[in-house]
Design a protein around this motif. Sequence first.
Motif, PDB file in Angstrom:
ATOM      1  N   UNK A   1      28.229 -60.101   9.161  1.00  0.00           N
ATOM      2  CA  UNK A   1      28.447 -61.296   8.184  1.00  0.00           C
ATOM      3  C   UNK A   1      29.883 -61.520   8.117  1.00  0.00           C
ATOM      4  N   UNK A   2      30.177 -62.427   8.847  1.00  0.00           N
ATOM      5  CA  UNK A   2      31.568 -62.944   9.167  1.00  0.00           C
ATOM      6  C   UNK A   2      32.033 -64.104   8.065  1.00  0.00           C
ATOM      7  N   UNK A   3      30.993 -64.317   7.260  1.00  0.00           N
ATOM      8  CA  UNK A   3      31.494 -65.371   6.270  1.00  0.00           C
ATOM      9  C   UNK A   3      31.678 -64.520   4.860  1.00  0.00           C
ATOM     10  N   UNK A   4      31.033 -63.423   4.773  1.00  0.00           N
ATOM     11  CA  UNK A   4      31.300 -62.625   3.458  1.00  0.00           C
ATOM     12  C   UNK A   4      31.756 -61.175   3.481  1.00  0.00           C
ATOM     13  N   UNK A   5      31.593 -60.815   4.621  1.00  0.00           N
ATOM     14  CA  UNK A   5      32.244 -59.532   4.822  1.00  0.00           C
ATOM     15  C   UNK A   5      33.095 -59.121   6.279  1.00  0.00           C
ATOM     16  N   UNK A   6      33.738 -60.197   6.526  1.00  0.00           N
ATOM     17  CA  UNK A   6      34.449 -60.173   7.506  1.00  0.00           C
ATOM     18  C   UNK A   6      35.187 -58.995   7.608  1.00  0.00           C
ATOM     19  N   UNK A   7      35.966 -58.358   6.784  1.00  0.00           N
ATOM     20  CA  UNK A   7      36.699 -57.381   6.768  1.00  0.00           C
ATOM     21  C   UNK A   7      35.929 -55.909   7.019  1.00  0.00           C
ATOM     22  N   UNK A   8      34.673 -55.937   7.231  1.00  0.00           N
ATOM     23  CA  UNK A   8      33.959 -54.810   7.819  1.00  0.00           C
ATOM     24  C   UNK A   8      33.484 -54.925   8.900  1.00  0.00           C
ATOM     25  N   UNK A   9      33.694 -56.017   9.581  1.00  0.00           N
ATOM     26  CA  UNK A   9      33.004 -56.086  10.836  1.00  0.00           C
ATOM     27  C   UNK A   9      33.552 -55.463  12.005  1.00  0.00           C
ATOM     28  N   UNK A  10      34.938 -55.069  11.815  1.00  0.00           N
ATOM     29  CA  UNK A  10      35.721 -54.212  13.035  1.00  0.00           C
ATOM     30  C   UNK A  10      34.916 -52.984  12.996  1.00  0.00           C
ATOM     31  N   UNK A  11      35.152 -52.388  12.084  1.00  0.00           N
ATOM     32  CA  UNK A  11      34.689 -50.931  11.810  1.00  0.00           C
ATOM     33  C   UNK A  11      33.151 -50.850  11.989  1.00  0.00           C
ATOM     34  N   UNK A  12      32.249 -51.719  11.542  1.00  0.00           N
ATOM     35  CA  UNK A  12      31.025 -51.907  11.741  1.00  0.00           C
ATOM     36  C   UNK A  12      30.532 -51.839  13.345  1.00  0.00           C
ATOM     37  N   UNK A  13      31.308 -52.740  13.896  1.00  0.00           N
ATOM     38  CA  UNK A  13      31.262 -52.931  15.345  1.00  0.00           C
ATOM     39  C   UNK A  13      31.687 -51.736  16.367  1.00  0.00           C
ATOM     40  N   UNK A  14      32.862 -50.907  16.001  1.00  0.00           N
ATOM     41  CA  UNK A  14      33.275 -49.552  16.722  1.00  0.00           C
ATOM     42  C   UNK A  14      32.295 -48.721  16.320  1.00  0.00           C
ATOM     43  N   UNK A  15      31.827 -48.524  15.220  1.00  0.00           N
ATOM     44  CA  UNK A  15      30.690 -47.372  14.751  1.00  0.00           C
ATOM     45  C   UNK A  15      29.435 -47.717  15.710  1.00  0.00           C
ATOM     46  N   UNK A  16      28.905 -48.882  15.870  1.00  0.00           N
ATOM     47  CA  UNK A  16      27.645 -49.266  16.296  1.00  0.00           C
ATOM     48  C   UNK A  16      27.960 -49.007  17.951  1.00  0.00           C
ATOM     49  N   UNK A  17      29.181 -49.395  18.686  1.00  0.00           N
ATOM     50  CA  UNK A  17      29.308 -49.293  19.919  1.00  0.00           C
ATOM     51  C   UNK A  17      29.502 -47.680  20.271  1.00  0.00           C
ATOM     52  N   UNK A  18      29.819 -46.936  19.519  1.00  0.00           N
ATOM     53  CA  UNK A  18      30.011 -45.505  19.429  1.00  0.00           C
ATOM     54  C   UNK A  18      28.580 -44.789  19.700  1.00  0.00           C
ATOM     55  N   UNK A  19      27.862 -45.391  18.662  1.00  0.00           N
ATOM     56  CA  UNK A  19      26.211 -44.685  18.691  1.00  0.00           C
ATOM     57  C   UNK A  19      25.584 -45.374  19.884  1.00  0.00           C
ATOM     58  N   UNK A  20      25.704 -46.480  20.541  1.00  0.00           N
ATOM     59  CA  UNK A  20      25.075 -46.878  21.540  1.00  0.00           C
ATOM     60  C   UNK A  20      25.543 -46.715  23.050  1.00  0.00           C
ATOM     61  N   UNK A  21      27.018 -45.865  23.062  1.00  0.00           N
ATOM     62  CA  UNK A  21      27.713 -45.496  24.210  1.00  0.00           C
ATOM     63  C   UNK A  21      26.745 -44.606  25.227  1.00  0.00           C
ATOM     64  N   UNK A  22      25.983 -43.753  24.688  1.00  0.00           N
ATOM     65  CA  UNK A  22      25.086 -43.156  25.855  1.00  0.00           C
ATOM     66  C   UNK A  22      24.369 -43.854  26.650  1.00  0.00           C
ATOM     67  N   UNK A  23      24.256 -45.146  26.341  1.00  0.00           N
ATOM     68  CA  UNK A  23      23.112 -45.905  27.223  1.00  0.00           C
ATOM     69  C   UNK A  23      23.903 -46.351  28.574  1.00  0.00           C
ATOM     70  N   UNK A  24      25.293 -46.257  28.610  1.00  0.00           N
ATOM     71  CA  UNK A  24      25.826 -46.689  29.909  1.00  0.00           C
ATOM     72  C   UNK A  24      26.799 -45.579  30.195  1.00  0.00           C
ATOM     73  N   UNK A  25      26.718 -44.163  29.708  1.00  0.00           N
ATOM     74  CA  UNK A  25      27.431 -43.302  30.036  1.00  0.00           C
ATOM     75  C   UNK A  25      26.997 -42.323  31.069  1.00  0.00           C
TER      76      UNK A  25
END
Length: 176
Positions: free
Chosen positions: A152-176
């Motif tokens: 939610x870039x309108x109301x929780x933009x300050x949480x987006x970077x951490x949410x994105x990094x955490x999510x990418x870490x959890x899905x990273x086995x898909x391409x490793x």
Amino acid sequence: MAKVGIFFGTDTGNTRKIAKQIATQLGDAADKPVNISKASVDDLLAYDVLIVGSPTYGDGELPGLSAGHDNESWEEFLPKMIGADFSGKTVALFGLGDQEGYPDNFVDALGFIYDAFDEAGATIVGMTSSAGYTFNKSRALQGDEFVGLALDEDNQKDLSADRLSDWLETISPAWK
């Protein structure tokens, strides 16, 4: 290492911005993000791993011509997937929404895109908890989890970077 294809729909550019952030974080593992308006089903099928993103418009609409966009987007692309075989493909979804302005349709577009890839036989990864969000309903919910990353870039933009990094870490086995 598998190359990751990143595809997004956008109108205002926020989803493109997140797609570019994903590509930057993945580095050589990912190709340059592509707007879905410039892609074909065969373009997506060329990858074993896909990360796809979309905003939700209005009352739970996919981006596209009927939502008032100047260009085609997910609304026009998803019907082209009917009959396509995405078995053997891994797909992770991310979506942007406004939980305060549209609490009854928060990130609904993720649900539509999830359904299309699920029906096409893709393995979908990257479910995320709905904890920390305030909304009434979402088509993107399965139990208490979103079918992908909700931002939610309108109301929780300050949480987006951490949410994105955490999510990418959890899905990273898909391409490793």
